[in-house]
Scaffold this motif. Sequence first.
Motif: not given
Length: 301
Positions: A39-40, A42-44, A50, A53, A60, A267-268, A271
């Motif tokens: 997720i870190a 991605q643009n979740f 997962i 996205s 990030n 979230y991204s 993370t």
Amino acid sequence: MGSKHKKKSAAEKFYHLMLLPGMAFLFLFHIVPLAGVTIAFQNFKPVKGIFGSQFIGLENFGRLFYLPDFWQIMENTLLIAAGKIVLGMLMAVVFAVLLNECRSTGLKRLVQTSVYLPHFLSWVILAVMFSNLLSYGGVLNRFLGLFGMEPQMFLVSNKWFRSIVILGDVWKEFGYNAVVYVAAMTSIDPGLYEAAKIDGANRWDRIWHITIPSILPTIILMMTLNMGQIMNAGFDEVFNLYSPLVYETGDIIDTYVYRVGLTNMQYSFGTAVGLFKSVISFILLTVSYKLADKFAGYRIF
């Protein structure tokens, strides 16, 4: 020989079976969730999951280093964690030495039990206690008022908050942390103290020249191992004590991840901050074990 080998193998199978529940817990709650680290990068979006996205690489992390608040949060985390480690170790060693000098078995047990108890209390309970103690109309301000001092708003003051967090954790943990030093002192040969006493050494001389050098390898070991915890400033304590008024001096990485990642639903980014902390902690932990091997001869593998 064959019969003994079979019995040994059968016994080892039972030991392995005993390990299964713990291994299953470790796998389900520590290994499987590692997949969420993606997720870190991605643009979740929760609705896409997962696998659906958009992948954005290190964006990030780049955003992380350009945030003006990030370096303040890093400073808070390092200062609070370092204060807890250094002052906590100092208090634990001093308490262990004083306890070792106590000759009354009954008094020693009473003191040990009293100082161990706070370790087992939740920070939810202790935060309420500290809030009542340190509030504007609390016990501490009433006591200070007896000497004509103005009351202070300790828990919402950037001047006092870090000190309160550090001292609160030291008070809670120093008795429990002293156990390892008390155990190390039991291996000291009593004959050394008797010989020093005959030679005219007073109690302070015996502490300084026998007790401290004897537990010095343990002190070095604990100090090096604690280096791996320098990024852990104590989420439970800070979260239950702080407020927006003391974010400047009290906001640490863990509380920032909680607030940004869960409360603000980024979230991204949350993370990415957590992963950054984990990588730094892993590096420090590796270095601390190398130092423990070099200076104290401590090895896991």
